[in-house]
Scaffold this motif. Structure first.
Motif, PDB file in Angstrom:
ATOM      1  N   CYS A  61      -6.882  11.201 -31.678  1.00  0.00           N
ATOM      2  CA  CYS A  61      -7.141  11.382 -30.265  1.00  0.00           C
ATOM      3  C   CYS A  61      -6.238  10.247 -29.699  1.00  0.00           C
ATOM      4  N   HIS A  72      -8.972   7.565 -27.567  1.00  0.00           N
ATOM      5  CA  HIS A  72      -9.931   6.896 -28.398  1.00  0.00           C
ATOM      6  C   HIS A  72      -9.294   6.529 -29.842  1.00  0.00           C
ATOM      7  N   CYS A  78     -11.693  16.766 -27.526  1.00  0.00           N
ATOM      8  CA  CYS A  78     -11.771  15.704 -28.258  1.00  0.00           C
ATOM      9  C   CYS A  78     -13.353  15.542 -28.851  1.00  0.00           C
ATOM     10  N   CYS A 101     -14.457  11.562 -28.403  1.00  0.00           N
ATOM     11  CA  CYS A 101     -14.855  10.699 -26.976  1.00  0.00           C
ATOM     12  C   CYS A 101     -15.080  12.005 -25.902  1.00  0.00           C
TER      13      CYS A 101
HETATM   14 ZN   LIG Z   1     -11.094  11.061 -28.064  1.00  0.00          ZN
END
Ligand SMILES: [Zn+2]
Length: 581
Positions: free
Chosen positions: A38, A41, A59, A62
């Motif tokens: 990702c 994050h 995702c 997050c």
């Molecule tokens: Zn993420």
């Protein structure tokens, strides 16, 4: 602003989401979906998914999600309209603009152009009459002509308005120079050049735009290094010097240095994978950025105490982003630049090969912090070292380093092993507790995490979600939904999503949420993306009819409620409608 639907439709077609995301994230195929680390994050195992046939990303770490426009909004920190302009530029499309509008993106474009002109001006000034001093400095530092050209180095002549005057001739206003951080305004309102009598280093982003400058003094004034302030095109926390070159390196790793001079020097000696942070300490954003291009980073900070403390901090940040970290210790010189000049590239390559795994490096550091000739010091050292080693997940690593600790402290291996085991168990117990806290939120629960979009009627919401998924997968089934409106949904958000899809369908566009952005807040877009990305298998008309039946009956139940309840529900619907748009 509202763009014509047909324009947005074409924009989405010409910017396939896997293509666009793939420029930022390395994606691997898993069935019909793609997965990667990702970009929003820090993580070590991929939980970021792209569903190309639905034009969406999500995702699971997050909870960010949406269509390709949402992705660019998040990734490039742009608002909806500018993300659309960004993608239009990428696909070579012309944006139907309102006349005379000055958007952030247009401002950014102007500053990029101004910065490029300024860089050209500084570079030309390097061969001018007043530049002897800076030329001899460059020579003293051993920078070749090729390096000077490659990095576009330049000279900001002494004086107060050299750049301002030169840029005025090209049509730039004083305000442009202030916005770009190239000029400074006094309290009395007069304006002067920020960079004076300095060797200039242009800072270039990954798309080749000049976004800012660093300048080194040629006299004794302070500060020795001066950077552009953060502007709408320059964010120190998110950019690294020379990454535009280093990301194309074939070395398979990145070298992180403390200053531009170290990075430039390394490039000149053939280490084209060197980057530097821009006068700030390393941030999590920097680490995430590096993790897009490599999985290995070698730290070569200065040998002094400040450099070593910065190394400690950097290790933690880089590890968190899933990077393998090694630490190169410059011996017999204060920094990599000096080392290269003294001993040459081959010796440096040797240092690089011998660079320590960061665990070894940290053990060495611990050793220097305790007095191992005293029993007390030994005990403290073993405890601290055991805590450090316990964080390693490989039992082989723990074994090997345990042996080293025992040797260093002059104590039996068994004692150290026991100490590491205890620290390891303690750590595992803590991790388990943390995991249990996460698991408490049941995976089957469909309730959105965000309070503002929580479902008030789970039974109906489940049917509403499924209905949306079916319609996206099989638009011909819209024919079966006549009479249904978003206002009948128990979830205002899902109702608005239905209206959005229905409208697209009626306009003859593919009903897809991939163009979300303008009428849904990022939070709403993320949740809808999650809802739509769920796989439903083969579409059955019967299932659609079941969903419709649930939605209608729950709606009727609600209709028979008291008038105040009804008004409250309607107000909620209107409110979230206003929030997104
Ligand atoms: Zn993420």
């Amino acid at each position: 602003m509202a763009f014509p639907a047909a324009f947005i439709d074409e924009l989405i077609q010409k910017n396939p989401i896997d293509d666009v995301v793939g420029q930022y994230v390395t994606l691997k195929r898993h069935g019909s979906n793609l997965f990667g680390l990702c970009p929003f994050h820090s993580e070590k195992t991929p939980s970021f998914s792209v569903v190309p046939d639905k034009g969406m990303f999500y995702c699971f770490g997050c909870q960010k999600g949406g269509g390709v426009i949402n992705f660019i909004m998040e990734q490039e920190s742009l608002d909806y309209a500018d993300a659309v302009r960004f993608l239009a530029k990428r696909a070579g499309m012309t944006v139907p603009e309102d006349e005379g509008r000055s958007s952030t993106y247009q401002r950014q474009e102007r500053l990029w152009k101004l910065n490029r002109e300024a860089a050209r001006y500084f570079h030309d000034a390097l061969s001018g009459q007043n530049a002897e001093q800076v030329r001899s400095y460059i020579e003293r530092r051993g920078l070749s002509k090729g390096t000077v050209t490659r990095f576009g180095l330049g000279f900001a002549p002494d004086g107060w308005t050299n750049l301002i005057d030169a840029m005025a001739k090209l049509g730039y206003q004083k305000q442009d120079l202030l916005d770009a951080g190239l000029a400074v305004k006094t309290e009395k309102g007069s304006i002067y050049d920020r960079f004076r009598n300095r060797l200039m280093f242009p800072i270039i982003d990954l798309r080749g735009n000049v976004i800012g400058f660093g300048g080194r003094v040629m006299d004794d004034s302070t500060p020795k290094y001066l950077n552009s302030p953060d502007t709408i095109v320059f964010n120190k926390r998110k950019n690294l010097f020379a990454l535009n070159i280093a990301r194309k390196s074939k070395q398979g790793f990145l070298i992180l240095t403390e200053g531009y001079m170290d990075a430039i020097s390394l490039h000149q000696y053939g280490f084209d994978c060197a980057v530097a942070s821009l006068g700030t300490s390393l941030t999590a954003e920097h680490a995430t950025l590096m993790a897009k291009y490599t999985d290995k980073v070698v730290l070569t900070y200065d040998a002094d105490a400040a450099g070593q403390n910065a190394t400690q901090r950097a290790i933690a940040i880089l590890e968190k982003a899933g990077l393998q970290v090694k630490v190169l210790r410059v011996e017999g010189a204060k920094d990599p630049d000096e080392f290269l000049k003294k001993y040459g590239a081959d010796r440096f390559r040797l240092l690089l090969e011998r660079s320590e795994n960061h665990v070894e490096y940290q053990l060495q550091r611990l050793k220097s912090q305790f007095d191992l000739s005293q029993d007390e010091g030994k005990v403290e050292y073993i405890k601290a070292a055991a805590d450090l080693i316990a964080t390693r997940n490989s039992s082989v690593e723990r074994e090997v380093f345990g042996g080293r600790i025992a040797e260093t402290a002059g104590i039996s291996t068994d004692v150290v092993k026991h100490e590491i085991n205890r620290a390891f168990q303690r750590l595992k117990a803590q991790q388990k507790k943390r995991q249990e806290r996460i698991d408490l939120q049941p995976a089957t629960e469909i309730q959105p995490r965000s309070r503002s979009i929580r479902y008030s009627n789970i039974r109906s919401a489940a049917a509403e979600e499924q209905l949306l998924r079916i319609l996206v997968a099989e638009p011909s089934l819209f024919a079966k939904t006549s009479g249904l409106t978003g206002g009948m949904f128990s979830s205002p958000l899902l109702g608005r999503a239905f209206d959005h899809l229905n409208r697209l369908h009626l306009e003859g566009q593919a009903p897809s949420l991939s163009s979300m952005g303008e009428e849904f807040s990022p939070e709403e877009a993320s949740h809808l993306s999650y809802v739509i990305s769920k796989d439903i298998g083969p579409v059955k008309e019967k299932e659609l009819m079941d969903c419709l039946q649930v939605i209608r009956s729950e709606y009727e139940k609600q209709q028979s409620q008291s008038v105040p309840d009804l008004l409250a529900a309607r107000a909620r619907y209107q409110r979230t409608k206003g929030m997104g748009g």
